[in-house]
Each structure stands twice: as structure tokens, then as C-alpha cells.
Design a protein around this motif. Sequence first.
Motif, PDB file in Angstrom:
ATOM      1  N   SER A   1      -8.333  -6.114   8.495  1.00  0.00           N
ATOM      2  CA  SER A   1      -6.888  -6.322   8.465  1.00  0.00           C
ATOM      3  C   SER A   1      -6.611  -7.816   8.561  1.00  0.00           C
ATOM      4  O   SER A   1      -7.436  -8.584   9.065  1.00  0.00           O
ATOM      5  CB  SER A   1      -6.195  -5.581   9.619  1.00  0.00           C
TER       6      SER A   1
ATOM      7  N   SER B   1      -2.569   0.859   6.493  1.00  0.00           N
ATOM      8  CA  SER B   1      -3.839   0.179   6.240  1.00  0.00           C
ATOM      9  C   SER B   1      -3.777  -0.679   4.984  1.00  0.00           C
ATOM     10  O   SER B   1      -4.375  -1.761   4.930  1.00  0.00           O
ATOM     11  CB  SER B   1      -4.970   1.204   6.122  1.00  0.00           C
ATOM     12  N   SER B   2      -3.059  -0.228   3.952  1.00  0.00           N
ATOM     13  CA  SER B   2      -2.969  -1.018   2.721  1.00  0.00           C
ATOM     14  C   SER B   2      -2.157  -2.282   2.925  1.00  0.00           C
ATOM     15  O   SER B   2      -2.401  -3.308   2.286  1.00  0.00           O
ATOM     16  CB  SER B   2      -2.352  -0.183   1.591  1.00  0.00           C
TER      17      SER B   2
ATOM     18  N   GLU C   1      -9.775   2.961  -0.481  1.00  0.00           N
ATOM     19  CA  GLU C   1      -9.105   4.133   0.080  1.00  0.00           C
ATOM     20  C   GLU C   1      -7.586   4.017   0.104  1.00  0.00           C
ATOM     21  O   GLU C   1      -6.921   4.887   0.665  1.00  0.00           O
ATOM     22  CB  GLU C   1      -9.635   4.377   1.497  1.00  0.00           C
ATOM     23  N   ARG C   2      -7.051   2.984  -0.504  1.00  0.00           N
ATOM     24  CA  ARG C   2      -5.594   2.849  -0.510  1.00  0.00           C
ATOM     25  C   ARG C   2      -4.938   3.886  -1.417  1.00  0.00           C
ATOM     26  O   ARG C   2      -3.713   4.054  -1.406  1.00  0.00           O
ATOM     27  CB  ARG C   2      -5.192   1.434  -0.933  1.00  0.00           C
ATOM     28  N   THR C   3      -5.754   4.618  -2.215  1.00  0.00           N
ATOM     29  CA  THR C   3      -5.224   5.657  -3.109  1.00  0.00           C
ATOM     30  C   THR C   3      -5.231   7.031  -2.444  1.00  0.00           C
ATOM     31  O   THR C   3      -5.140   8.038  -3.143  1.00  0.00           O
ATOM     32  CB  THR C   3      -6.068   5.715  -4.396  1.00  0.00           C
TER      33      THR C   3
ATOM     34  N   SER D   1       1.972   0.348  -7.429  1.00  0.00           N
ATOM     35  CA  SER D   1       2.810   0.715  -6.289  1.00  0.00           C
ATOM     36  C   SER D   1       3.993   1.578  -6.692  1.00  0.00           C
ATOM     37  O   SER D   1       4.666   2.153  -5.824  1.00  0.00           O
ATOM     38  CB  SER D   1       3.312  -0.553  -5.582  1.00  0.00           C
TER      39      SER D   1
ATOM     40  N   VAL E   1     -11.168  -0.476   2.573  1.00  0.00           N
ATOM     41  CA  VAL E   1      -9.712  -0.336   2.666  1.00  0.00           C
ATOM     42  C   VAL E   1      -9.099  -0.330   1.271  1.00  0.00           C
ATOM     43  O   VAL E   1      -8.216   0.480   0.968  1.00  0.00           O
ATOM     44  CB  VAL E   1      -9.110  -1.471   3.512  1.00  0.00           C
ATOM     45  N   ASP E   2      -9.569  -1.217   0.395  1.00  0.00           N
ATOM     46  CA  ASP E   2      -9.051  -1.267  -0.973  1.00  0.00           C
ATOM     47  C   ASP E   2      -9.367   0.023  -1.722  1.00  0.00           C
ATOM     48  O   ASP E   2      -8.532   0.541  -2.481  1.00  0.00           O
ATOM     49  CB  ASP E   2      -9.654  -2.455  -1.720  1.00  0.00           C
TER      50      ASP E   2
ATOM     51  N   SER F   1      -4.161  -4.985   5.215  1.00  0.00           N
ATOM     52  CA  SER F   1      -5.316  -5.615   4.582  1.00  0.00           C
ATOM     53  C   SER F   1      -4.915  -6.782   3.689  1.00  0.00           C
ATOM     54  O   SER F   1      -5.764  -7.381   3.025  1.00  0.00           O
ATOM     55  CB  SER F   1      -6.101  -4.589   3.755  1.00  0.00           C
TER      56      SER F   1
END
Length: 612
Positions: free
Chosen positions: A550, A311-312, A88-90, A18, A85-86, A315
Amino acid sequence: MASRPGLLTDWPWTPLGSFKYMVLAPLVIDSIYSYASMRDGEKLLIVALTVWRIVHGQIWISVSRYLTAKGAKRIVNKSIEFDQVDRERTWDDQVIFNSLVIYLLKLYVLGTNTLPFWRLDVMALVVLLHVGPVEFIYYWFHRALHHHFLYSRYHSHHHSSIVTEPITAVVHPFAEHISYTIIVAGIPIVTTFLCGTVSHVSIFLYISYIDFMNSMGHCNIELIPRSFFSLFPPLKYLLYTPSFHSLHHTQFRTNYALTMPIYDYMYGTNDKSSDSLYETSLEQEEEKPDAIHLTHLTSLDSVYHFRLGFSSLSSHPLSSRCYLVLMRPFTIIISIILTSFSSRAFVFERNRFRDLTIHSHLLPKFSSHYKSQQQKESINKMIETAILEADKKDGEELNGYGEMYVRKHPKLKIRIVDGSSLAAAVVVHSIPVDTREVLFRGRITKVARAIVISLCQNGIKVMVLREEEHSMIAGFIGGHCKENLVLTTNYSPMIWLVGDGLSKEDQKKARKGTLFIPFSQFPPSKLLKDCFYHTTPAMIIPDSAQNIDSCENWLGRRVMSAWRVGGIVHALEGWEEHECGLEVPMANPPRVWEAALRNGFKPLVLPSLETK
């Protein structure tokens, strides 16, 4: 991750997690220093472009998820899960990378020279460069990425998302993004720079255009109206549609275009069903839900946490983040706009349970508003409007658990369910079987009364610390069961039933190893490290539940509040009675509990030394 990760798959700052934005610290510090000492604002413009691209991406996330929840013009009717979601969190890594590239070009290529802010002649050149070399080279590079050697090592990571979201567009391995930056951004910017025609506005508009088209193409909602192609038919070859690119993610070997399908038509790789999918998607109507869950915002940061937010964040269970503290002024502005200018509830999530479609609607109010007499009328009006709108489609004591709406509209075809029966049953079944006494502490609600009555009937002593609480509850307990309701000053029970109103002083009097079981929707503050805290009344949802990506406030993944589950179970069972009202007898908690288990919902495991 690609099936066989190749060289330069991971981003250089991946270990920072992060804190990856710290790599932009030199840019930010240098831009502030340059402007303060030399009034050079070019580096500040790079920072502004970075911020704009992050905001632009977040706008697309929120808008596309809102449209997806409504269901109209949806392309692929499948769900998104937590693994996507995990993965695409980047999505913001490419923003960081591009900002660093532009910053380095400014330092070592442009130097002290400055670019003009605006030049009219440059835009025509940028358009020609994009239609020609950029689209052409990208098309063939994209086709090469689908060769099994490169696909297995790089591009399969992107194609792991069959159902796309706007941010899916920029989720690639690091090596791919180096190539995309050179092809898509490098050709127009470097060429216009060498021609002496580049400007700040041309860079900003071109990058924004690429971001916009990428996000639109991956939003899974058909947004391009027929009139665009009716007015200018050749536009079909110059503008791709979301459905056109969606076929690339479902068929893999067709529709390779970046934003313009001209080369797909030229080389015969256009999918033959592109036109029919486009028409079908435009005709997709909004879904009529079988059940609607009404909820509201909780803490100030929850504007980012619910599904239309970050979204991050959404989730994972709601928790504080350091960067949210820095964003607090912006959060306050967003909250004021949301609560002041939104006069009705709106859909933000769509779930599927077998053949049941469940919509979640958000009342744009915070928990604090429910305690305000000034907000009471407006909140009740919002809830009433939502109920009547749901009826056309075939908060607790604030409105008497929904009873006022039933009395006001006795001919409602829909059924109003507050979920209190299941919430009470969940708490009762969370108490260990060998328990002989519990300590009750918290505001007396409908759920609390049902729990205490059930425990007293089962021979479990309920210890109450406040005389007024004892007298209020005693009025609802009949017969010999009253003797199990005990007024005490003893804090010794190892099981505490807690709700709103539990003070820090009370918590500190608990013995080591005490188990706190909440019966309210808001969890108590976890002050004692040597004690155990169960979740608020909730259940694990069945695997058959779809589009669950989510979390619900502070609950874990695929865990849903008992109040919400109660409404779903009511709909699944097809029960015809209302379940609402403060004074109306509660529905049969054992029946609701058994129905929840029968439909695949599971109780949560109690915390213990092994799980702590």
C-alpha cells in the motif's frame, strides 16, 4: 495472467477499466423503472444483492488485513506485494457477471412471473444439492483444472497468489467463472426453480454462504476454533478451514474441496499436514513489534485509502476518484463512526525490515482535528495510551513533538522518535548542489528551523517574505550565519522551500521553471504547469522491506515519509536516546541521513523536464 492464456481469459468489459460498472446500467435503470411503474421490486432485489456482495467483500478485506497486521493465528508468514494487489483488483468482476446472469434469467426465463420471498422447504433442498452434486462436480472440475493443459491456460492465474487474501477466492479468468457459475450457483438455483421451490431468500442466503466460505478459506488467518470440531467431530468432513485451503495454494496438488473436505478424504487427496497446520496456526500469537509508527487520517477519502480500506486505492498514491464523490454521503457516515466511537489507536499494517517488525497504528482522527482545541485532549490521550501500551510490550506542536510524554513518563523503556532530523536532512539533500539562494515560505516548524539553519551555515542565502518569520528564525541562528537569512520582497529564486501556509497568490508569483520543495507532511496544490513540484520529505525503501503493498498517502509505491523512515532507522541502529521535543536540540541530521543510506534507503530523484 495465466502463463499461457487460453480462450476467454479476459473479461468482456476489461477495456472499460474503472467504468466497467456501466454494464450494469440497464439493470439499474430497468429496476427503477419497473418499481416506479409497476411496483415490481424483483429487479431492485438484484441490485441490492450486487451491492451487498461488494460490501461483504470489502468487509472481509478490511477484517482480514487487520487480523494479519496483528499477527495472531496467521497461516503463511509471507508478504503480499503490489503485483498481487494489481492482479486481484478485478475481484468484483464476478459480482458484475453474476448480477447480469440473474438479470437475464429474470428477463427471459422468469418474465412477468414472480418468485415467493420465502419458503421454508427450499433450504433443505439447497443444502442437499450443495453437499451432493455441487461439491462433487466442483471437486473433479477443480482437479481437472490442475492438469497442465488447463492449469497453464487458466488456473495458474489464481495460483499466482501463494499468500492469499479473501478476494483471491474470486480472481480467475472469465472462462473459469462461467464454469463456476454453472456448477456452484446454477445447479441449486436452477434445480429449485424447476421444482417450483425457489425463493428470493434462498438465492440470497446461498450466494452469501458461498461468498462467506470462499472469503474465509482464503483469508490466511485460522478462524475456526477447536470447539467446533470437538462438539461435532464429523464437521471435519463438512467444513474446511482456512489452513486446509491454504495448503492447496502452497502444495497445489492437495485439498481441492470447494467448502467441504469430504471428497478429498474420500479420494485420498487431503494433505497429510492439514491437521498439524491447523493446530500450529491456532497457536500463532500476536507479534510484539520492535517499532510502532503512529499516523492519522488526512482527507475525508483517506478512510478508503489506508491499507484496511480499498486495496486498489491504497496501492496507488491518494488521488480523487469520480466514484468517491458519489460515495461521499456514505464516506461521511463511516468517518463519523470511526472518529466518534474509536477511543484508541489500532494496528492496521505490519512490515518487516530485516529482523525488525514494524507496526503502523492509526489514530482515528483527521488532519482537521489536530487544529481543533476541542480535540486536543482526546488526541493527546490516544497518543499517550498508545505509547504506554507499547512500553508494556517492551502530531507536531500539539504535544511538543512528543516531549510532553517523555516529561510525564520519564521512566519509559521505549524511545519516542518524531523523525524531524531525517525529514530536515532529506530536504537539505534535495536542494541542487549549485544552489546559491532559496525562497522560504510556510509555517515555521521544527523541521523548517533545522533546514534554514543548515542552509545558512552552508552559505546558502534563505530569502524570507514575512517579517515575523524572519524574526522568529533569526532567534535560532547564531554568529555570522545570520547574514544569510534575508528579508525580501523578491520572488525570483528558482528554488522554493514551502510548507503549510503557502498561498495560491504566492505560488502564482513564481517564475517559470521554479522547483517547489515541500518541508511539511502535506504537499502544496500544484497550480503552475510550468513549474516543478517535488514530493514531501520521503525516501525509497530498500528491497528487503516486506509486506509493502500500500502507498503512504500521496507518495508513490515503495516510498515512505522521512518521519516514518527516521523512526525505523532509529530502531535499526539501536540508538537509545529520544528524538522528540520542540525546544530540545535536534538529533544530528547528518548522522541520521548517513544511517538511512547505510540501511538501504534511497533519496528520490528531483523532478525535471525529462520526468515531467
